[in-house]
Scaffold this motif. Structure first.
Motif, PDB file in Angstrom:
ATOM      1  N   ALA A  69       4.801  -5.661  -1.167  1.00 32.21           N
ATOM      2  CA  ALA A  69       4.434  -4.690  -2.204  1.00 32.21           C
ATOM      3  C   ALA A  69       4.110  -3.334  -1.586  1.00 32.21           C
ATOM      4  CB  ALA A  69       3.253  -5.212  -3.013  1.00 32.21           C
ATOM      5  N   VAL A  70       3.362  -3.345  -0.496  1.00 31.84           N
ATOM      6  CA  VAL A  70       2.975  -2.096   0.163  1.00 31.84           C
ATOM      7  C   VAL A  70       4.199  -1.386   0.741  1.00 31.84           C
ATOM      8  CG1 VAL A  70       1.719  -1.108   2.120  1.00 31.84           C
ATOM      9  CG2 VAL A  70       0.622  -2.826   0.674  1.00 31.84           C
ATOM     10  N   PHE A  71       4.979  -2.102   1.532  1.00 31.30           N
ATOM     11  CA  PHE A  71       6.123  -1.484   2.192  1.00 31.30           C
ATOM     12  C   PHE A  71       7.187  -1.041   1.193  1.00 31.30           C
ATOM     13  CE2 PHE A  71       4.370  -3.124   6.089  1.00 31.30           C
ATOM     14  CZ  PHE A  71       4.887  -2.309   7.076  1.00 31.30           C
ATOM     15  N   GLY A  72       7.450  -1.862   0.168  1.00 32.89           N
ATOM     16  CA  GLY A  72       8.512  -1.550  -0.776  1.00 32.89           C
ATOM     17  C   GLY A  72       8.298  -0.226  -1.484  1.00 32.89           C
ATOM     18  N   ILE A  73       7.118  -0.033  -2.054  1.00 38.23           N
ATOM     19  CA  ILE A  73       6.855   1.204  -2.805  1.00 38.23           C
ATOM     20  C   ILE A  73       6.649   2.389  -1.867  1.00 38.23           C
ATOM     21  CG2 ILE A  73       4.359   0.795  -2.939  1.00 38.23           C
ATOM     22  CD1 ILE A  73       6.530   2.338  -5.705  1.00 38.23           C
ATOM     23  N   ALA A  74       6.029   2.154  -0.701  1.00 41.48           N
ATOM     24  CA  ALA A  74       5.767   3.265   0.224  1.00 41.48           C
ATOM     25  C   ALA A  74       7.065   3.856   0.762  1.00 41.48           C
ATOM     26  CB  ALA A  74       4.885   2.780   1.383  1.00 41.48           C
ATOM     27  N   PHE A  75       7.984   2.999   1.194  1.00 42.74           N
ATOM     28  CA  PHE A  75       9.261   3.496   1.712  1.00 42.74           C
ATOM     29  C   PHE A  75      10.058   4.212   0.620  1.00 42.74           C
ATOM     30  CE2 PHE A  75       9.064   0.608   5.476  1.00 42.74           C
ATOM     31  CZ  PHE A  75       9.372   1.556   6.435  1.00 42.74           C
ATOM     32  N   ILE A 152      -2.020   0.689  -2.827  1.00 42.46           N
ATOM     33  CA  ILE A 152      -2.072   1.084  -1.418  1.00 42.46           C
ATOM     34  C   ILE A 152      -0.729   1.673  -0.993  1.00 42.46           C
ATOM     35  CG2 ILE A 152      -2.334   0.242   0.951  1.00 42.46           C
ATOM     36  CD1 ILE A 152      -4.265  -1.857  -0.100  1.00 42.46           C
ATOM     37  N   GLY A 153       0.359   1.016  -1.425  1.00 46.70           N
ATOM     38  CA  GLY A 153       1.687   1.508  -1.071  1.00 46.70           C
ATOM     39  C   GLY A 153       1.976   2.884  -1.622  1.00 46.70           C
ATOM     40  N   VAL A 154       1.529   3.165  -2.856  1.00 42.99           N
ATOM     41  CA  VAL A 154       1.744   4.485  -3.451  1.00 42.99           C
ATOM     42  C   VAL A 154       1.015   5.558  -2.643  1.00 42.99           C
ATOM     43  CG1 VAL A 154       1.311   5.926  -5.472  1.00 42.99           C
ATOM     44  CG2 VAL A 154       2.140   3.583  -5.770  1.00 42.99           C
ATOM     45  N   ILE A 155      -0.197   5.256  -2.227  1.00 45.28           N
ATOM     46  CA  ILE A 155      -0.966   6.225  -1.441  1.00 45.28           C
ATOM     47  C   ILE A 155      -0.292   6.484  -0.092  1.00 45.28           C
ATOM     48  CG2 ILE A 155      -3.180   6.641  -0.306  1.00 45.28           C
ATOM     49  CD1 ILE A 155      -4.459   4.940  -2.547  1.00 45.28           C
ATOM     50  N   ILE A 156       0.166   5.425   0.558  1.00 42.57           N
ATOM     51  CA  ILE A 156       0.849   5.598   1.838  1.00 42.57           C
ATOM     52  C   ILE A 156       2.133   6.402   1.644  1.00 42.57           C
ATOM     53  CG2 ILE A 156       2.076   4.401   3.703  1.00 42.57           C
ATOM     54  CD1 ILE A 156       0.097   2.096   3.372  1.00 42.57           C
ATOM     55  N   THR A 160       2.973  10.115   3.687  1.00 38.33           N
ATOM     56  CA  THR A 160       3.867   9.997   4.835  1.00 38.33           C
ATOM     57  C   THR A 160       5.202  10.658   4.523  1.00 38.33           C
ATOM     58  OG1 THR A 160       4.521   7.791   4.025  1.00 38.33           O
ATOM     59  CG2 THR A 160       2.837   7.893   5.752  1.00 38.33           C
ATOM     60  N   ASP A 161       5.850  11.186   5.545  1.00 38.42           N
ATOM     61  CA  ASP A 161       7.093  11.939   5.344  1.00 38.42           C
ATOM     62  C   ASP A 161       8.281  11.371   6.104  1.00 38.42           C
ATOM     63  OD1 ASP A 161       5.917  13.924   3.653  1.00 38.42           O
ATOM     64  OD2 ASP A 161       5.014  14.826   5.436  1.00 38.42           O
ATOM     65  N   GLU A 164       9.195   6.179  10.029  1.00 37.35           N
ATOM     66  CA  GLU A 164       8.333   5.752  11.140  1.00 37.35           C
ATOM     67  C   GLU A 164       6.856   5.859  10.768  1.00 37.35           C
ATOM     68  OE1 GLU A 164      12.280   6.939  12.519  1.00 37.35           O
ATOM     69  OE2 GLU A 164      10.762   7.989  11.333  1.00 37.35           O
ATOM     70  N   ALA A 165       6.513   6.921  10.033  1.00 38.67           N
ATOM     71  CA  ALA A 165       5.124   7.093   9.619  1.00 38.67           C
ATOM     72  C   ALA A 165       4.717   6.013   8.619  1.00 38.67           C
ATOM     73  CB  ALA A 165       4.936   8.482   9.004  1.00 38.67           C
ATOM     74  N   VAL A 166       5.607   5.682   7.682  1.00 38.93           N
ATOM     75  CA  VAL A 166       5.310   4.618   6.727  1.00 38.93           C
ATOM     76  C   VAL A 166       5.049   3.302   7.458  1.00 38.93           C
ATOM     77  CG1 VAL A 166       6.262   3.188   4.879  1.00 38.93           C
ATOM     78  CG2 VAL A 166       6.599   5.653   4.828  1.00 38.93           C
ATOM     79  N   ALA A 167       5.943   2.967   8.388  1.00 36.27           N
ATOM     80  CA  ALA A 167       5.789   1.714   9.125  1.00 36.27           C
ATOM     81  C   ALA A 167       4.494   1.695   9.931  1.00 36.27           C
ATOM     82  CB  ALA A 167       6.989   1.502  10.047  1.00 36.27           C
ATOM     83  N   ALA A 168       4.182   2.805  10.572  1.00 36.31           N
ATOM     84  CA  ALA A 168       2.986   2.871  11.409  1.00 36.31           C
ATOM     85  C   ALA A 168       1.714   2.708  10.575  1.00 36.31           C
ATOM     86  CB  ALA A 168       2.954   4.190  12.171  1.00 36.31           C
ATOM     87  N   VAL A 169       1.615   3.473   9.487  1.00 36.16           N
ATOM     88  CA  VAL A 169       0.399   3.423   8.667  1.00 36.16           C
ATOM     89  C   VAL A 169       0.270   2.078   7.969  1.00 36.16           C
ATOM     90  CG1 VAL A 169      -0.795   4.458   6.704  1.00 36.16           C
ATOM     91  CG2 VAL A 169       0.396   5.921   8.334  1.00 36.16           C
ATOM     92  N   ALA A 170       1.364   1.577   7.398  1.00 39.43           N
ATOM     93  CA  ALA A 170       1.307   0.304   6.674  1.00 39.43           C
ATOM     94  C   ALA A 170       0.952  -0.852   7.617  1.00 39.43           C
ATOM     95  CB  ALA A 170       2.638   0.036   5.980  1.00 39.43           C
ATOM     96  N   ASN A 171       1.560  -0.874   8.794  1.00 45.57           N
ATOM     97  CA  ASN A 171       1.231  -1.935   9.752  1.00 45.57           C
ATOM     98  C   ASN A 171      -0.201  -1.811  10.258  1.00 45.57           C
ATOM     99  OD1 ASN A 171       3.570  -3.609   9.958  1.00 45.57           O
ATOM    100  ND2 ASN A 171       4.619  -1.949  11.028  1.00 45.57           N
ATOM    101  N   PHE A 172      -0.650  -0.570  10.441  1.00 45.30           N
ATOM    102  CA  PHE A 172      -2.024  -0.332  10.891  1.00 45.30           C
ATOM    103  C   PHE A 172      -3.026  -0.921   9.891  1.00 45.30           C
ATOM    104  CE2 PHE A 172      -5.879   2.319  10.890  1.00 45.30           C
ATOM    105  CZ  PHE A 172      -6.289   2.166  12.214  1.00 45.30           C
TER     106      PHE A 172
END
Length: 251
Positions: A69-75, A152-156, A160-161, A164-172
């Motif tokens: 859910a986080v990664f899908g919407i954030a990316f 959480i995903g929407v905020i990330i 993020t732009d 790589e930033a999405v992956a870093a923040v979401a994994n963190f």
């Protein structure tokens, strides 16, 4: 065709076309299931006589669904904003709730499909998870969990732009949360101060509610408490997401 239908259809086609992402969305939590299944194959918890997999699988399932859910919407939001698609959508009569609702429906579909595949694999003889009579309650619990982590995903995705930033923040956020919430290791193994810290993490409540529903590790109290806390997280994270949302990287 309405804007909502067009967004859902476009999102569905994009996900189906991206075979690699679709494969790993479903395969990633199954990898952990296989690893833990091999490690604890044939072993039982002395106090209950139930297989270890019944204690491990619900946590891995909850984390896998939340992670997707986080990664899908954030990316998606990062990519759409970077490519100026969101700015173009904003120039139409389509409003933000329509955009987010379309992504929400897709996230629910992916998350519930994940849960179905994961549960079916967990029930195979090689793993031996045992379903509790309350297992249907896992569906509304997972829906609430997906809803909370979508915030959480929407905020990330807003802050993020780059991929790589999405992956870093979401994994963190998601990897430490998995350990601190008991998805991979029992909370009893952690120091008291970490157990206290875990009360501030939404994944802990999703884990507890899924475990109580799916395998009976806990009672109705864990399910009700977990659902209540997830609703509270949804309201807070949703308010933050709506207030901070950016249609363009230049705004």
């Amino acid at each position: 065709m309405s804007a909502y239908t067009a967004l859902v259809t476009a999102g569905y086609r994009a996900q189906v076309r991206d075979a690699a992402t679709l494969f790993f969305t479903f395969a990633f939590p199954l990898v952990f299931l296989v690893v833990f299944g091999l490690i604890f194959s044939g072993q039982e918890v002395e106090e209950t006589g139930r297989p270890y997999i019944s204690y491990i699988a619900p946590g891995v399932l909850a984390w896998g669904v939340a992670n997707a859910a986080v990664f899908g919407i954030a990316f998606t939001l990062m990519q759409w904003r970077r490519d100026d698609l969101l700015r173009l959508i904003r120039m139409t009569p389509t409003r933000l709730p329509t955009v987010l609702t379309a992504r929400y429906v897709l996230a629910l579909g992916v998350g519930l499909a994940q849960a179905l595949v994961f549960t079916c694999v967990s029930l195979l003889p090689g793993f031996g998870m045992e379903l509790h009579v309350r297992w249907p309650m896992a569906v509304p619990v997972l829906v609430l969990g997906i809803t909370a982590f979508l915030g959480i995903g929407v905020i990330i995705g807003t802050y993020t732009d780059t991929p790589e930033a999405v992956a870093a923040v979401a994994n963190f956020l998601m990897v430490p949360m998995a350990f601190l919430s008991g998805s991979f290791l029992p909370l009893d193994m952690m120091p008291p101060w970490l157990q206290t810290l875990s009360h501030a993490l939404p994944l802990r409540y999703l884990n507890n509610a899924v475990a109580a529903s799916l395998v009976g590790r806990g009672g109705w109290g864990e399910i009700v408490a977990g659902c209540g806390v997830l609703v509270a997280f949804t309201l807070v994270l949703g308010a933050v997401a709506l207030r901070t949302f950016r249609w363009s990287s230049r705004s």
